[in-house]
Every structure is written in structure tokens, then in C-alpha cells.
Design a protein around this motif. Structure first.
Motif, PDB file in Angstrom:
ATOM      1  N   SER A   7      -2.453  -0.345  13.798  1.00  0.00           N
ATOM      2  CA  SER A   7      -1.548  -0.351  12.557  1.00  0.00           C
ATOM      3  C   SER A   7      -0.132  -0.490  13.038  1.00  0.00           C
ATOM      4  O   SER A   7       0.504  -0.010  13.979  1.00  0.00           O
ATOM      5  N   SER A  64       3.686  -0.118  11.627  1.00  0.00           N
ATOM      6  CA  SER A  64       4.389   0.469  10.737  1.00  0.00           C
ATOM      7  C   SER A  64       5.513  -0.358  10.204  1.00  0.00           C
ATOM      8  O   SER A  64       6.028  -1.265  10.757  1.00  0.00           O
ATOM      9  N   ARG A 102       4.133   6.399   7.673  1.00  0.00           N
ATOM     10  CA  ARG A 102       3.728   5.778   6.549  1.00  0.00           C
ATOM     11  C   ARG A 102       2.602   4.695   6.961  1.00  0.00           C
ATOM     12  O   ARG A 102       2.699   3.913   7.780  1.00  0.00           O
ATOM     13  N   LYS A 103       1.863   5.030   5.901  1.00  0.00           N
ATOM     14  CA  LYS A 103       0.647   4.194   6.393  1.00  0.00           C
ATOM     15  C   LYS A 103       0.334   2.733   5.325  1.00  0.00           C
ATOM     16  O   LYS A 103      -0.399   1.951   5.621  1.00  0.00           O
ATOM     17  N   ASP A 104       1.218   2.662   4.282  1.00  0.00           N
ATOM     18  CA  ASP A 104       1.036   1.504   3.418  1.00  0.00           C
ATOM     19  C   ASP A 104       1.879   0.464   3.899  1.00  0.00           C
ATOM     20  O   ASP A 104       1.517  -0.759   3.303  1.00  0.00           O
ATOM     21  N   HIS A 105       2.844   0.293   4.628  1.00  0.00           N
ATOM     22  CA  HIS A 105       3.297  -0.857   5.339  1.00  0.00           C
ATOM     23  C   HIS A 105       4.230  -1.609   4.047  1.00  0.00           C
ATOM     24  O   HIS A 105       4.357  -2.796   4.345  1.00  0.00           O
ATOM     25  N   PHE A 106       4.356  -0.965   3.069  1.00  0.00           N
ATOM     26  CA  PHE A 106       5.344  -1.574   1.937  1.00  0.00           C
ATOM     27  C   PHE A 106       6.657  -1.729   2.718  1.00  0.00           C
ATOM     28  O   PHE A 106       7.208  -1.233   3.746  1.00  0.00           O
ATOM     29  N   GLU A 135      10.979  -2.782  -3.536  1.00  0.00           N
ATOM     30  CA  GLU A 135      10.020  -2.325  -2.695  1.00  0.00           C
ATOM     31  C   GLU A 135       8.742  -3.228  -3.031  1.00  0.00           C
ATOM     32  O   GLU A 135       8.289  -3.174  -4.036  1.00  0.00           O
ATOM     33  N   ALA A 190       4.632  -4.936  -1.366  1.00  0.00           N
ATOM     34  CA  ALA A 190       3.717  -5.028  -0.346  1.00  0.00           C
ATOM     35  C   ALA A 190       3.721  -6.061   0.910  1.00  0.00           C
ATOM     36  O   ALA A 190       3.648  -5.661   1.756  1.00  0.00           O
ATOM     37  N   SER A 227      -1.462  -9.800   7.364  1.00  0.00           N
ATOM     38  CA  SER A 227      -2.303 -10.337   6.218  1.00  0.00           C
ATOM     39  C   SER A 227      -2.799 -11.473   6.893  1.00  0.00           C
ATOM     40  O   SER A 227      -3.788 -11.652   7.933  1.00  0.00           O
ATOM     41  N   CYS A 249       3.141  -8.880   5.437  1.00  0.00           N
ATOM     42  CA  CYS A 249       3.756  -7.378   5.048  1.00  0.00           C
ATOM     43  C   CYS A 249       4.331  -6.745   6.422  1.00  0.00           C
ATOM     44  O   CYS A 249       4.356  -7.552   7.340  1.00  0.00           O
ATOM     45  N   GLY A 268       2.781  -6.924  -5.024  1.00  0.00           N
ATOM     46  CA  GLY A 268       2.769  -5.581  -5.069  1.00  0.00           C
ATOM     47  C   GLY A 268       4.203  -4.763  -5.703  1.00  0.00           C
ATOM     48  O   GLY A 268       4.634  -3.854  -5.171  1.00  0.00           O
TER      49      GLY A 268
END
Length: 165
Positions: A26, A28, A42-46, A53, A55, A113, A133, A162
Motif C-alpha cells: 500500500s 499512502s 490513510r487507506k483511500d489514497h485520495f 480532493e 481519487a 492504478s 492515484c 472521484g
């Protein structure tokens, strides 16, 4: 064809270092790495840039007058350079060479991605999509594509995926 060879052709082999056997990593938004299953802030990596903000950045790239888009080894090398220039993490590349027109379709799967390519050498045209991302810089891949395929014309469209309402 053996089962293992067939799975390898599909990019699904279990013994040859495919993405199915790689340890998941992962990345970050701060750029630090954490192994899956370990805590990360932070797990969403936005991405948060310029007050927006989202994706990730998705680039649609059209190359006209492109050269060497029918050479499998060259296409793979250019995609790898794109990944490196963008600061992304390559997980797997799968390319397919078509006959009789020698076009190539494929994808570089990234932790951030992907980059995909579809080429029509008989028209000197290649369509790519670069979606990343996190801290990756997808725009850096465009210059690599220019150098690698020497197109006479490049069109790039950007979409922030996103993005909130």
C-alpha cells in the motif's frame, strides 16, 4: 498447452512471479509504504491538491503519426519508463500483439492504478490511458510517450476521478 502455461498466458500463473503471488503493498498519499494488514493513517489514497480532493488523475492520450507502436519489446520498454518517470509502482505488464495488422493492446497494472495502450500501426495511431492515484505524477508519462513513439501530434485530456460534488 499445459495448465501452468495457459494460466501464464492469461497473466494468472501461480508460480512465475505474477501479480497473484506478489505481496500487496500500500502506498499512502504521503508517499510512505506499508505492508497490507499493517496500520496506515490513510487507506483511500485520495489526493488533495490545489484545494481539490479526488481519487486520481486520468489522462486520455492520443498519439498520431506514432512510430514503433507495433514493436512489442519497444512498447513494453516505453511503458516501464512511463511508470518510472511518474514515480509509480509496477505490478504487472500484459501485452498482446495482434496479427495481421501488428497492433498491440495491453496494460501495465500499477499499485497506483494502470496505463493501457491500444495501437493501430497501419494508421500510425495509439490510444493510451494513464490513471494514477496517490503521489504518482501521470503527466510525467506523457513526455516519455513523446520520446518513445515520436508522434507528430499528441492530444491529452485530463479527468480528475472521484472528485466530490
Amino acid at each position: 498447452m499445459s495448465r501452468d502455461a495457459a494460466l501464464f498466458q492469461l497473466g494468472m500463473d501461480l508460480d512465475r512471479g505474477s501479480s497473484t503471488t506478489q505481496e500487496e503493498v500500500s502506498v499512502s498519499a504521503a508517499g510512505s509504504e506499508a505492508v497490507a494488514g499493517q496500520p496506515d493513517e490513510r487507506k483511500d489514497h485520495f489526493i488533495l491538491r490545489d484545494g481539490k480532493e479526488y481519487a486520481g488523475t486520468h489522462l486520455i492520450v492520443d498519439l498520431w503519426g506514432a512510430k514503433r507502436i507495433d514493436e512489442l519489446d519497444h512498447v513494453e520498454a516505453v511503458l516501464k519508463r512511463c511508470v518510472e518517470a511518474a514515480g509509480a509502482t509496477l505490478l504487472h505488464i500484459h501485452l498482446h500483439h495482434f496479427t495481421p495488422n501488428d497492433g498491440i493492446s495491453g496494460v501495465a497494472v500499477l499499485a497506483e492504478s494502470h496505463i493501457s495502450i491500444h495501437s493501430w500501426p497501419e494508421r500510425e495511431y495509439a490510444a493510451l490511458d494513464v490513471f494514477m492515484c496517490g503521489d504518482a505524477q501521470p503527466h510525467e508519462a506523457v513526455e516519455v510517450l513523446r520520446e518513445g513513439f515520436a508522434p507528430s501530434y499528441v492530444a491529452v485530456t485530463e479527468h480528475l476521478r472521484g472528485q466530490g460534488l
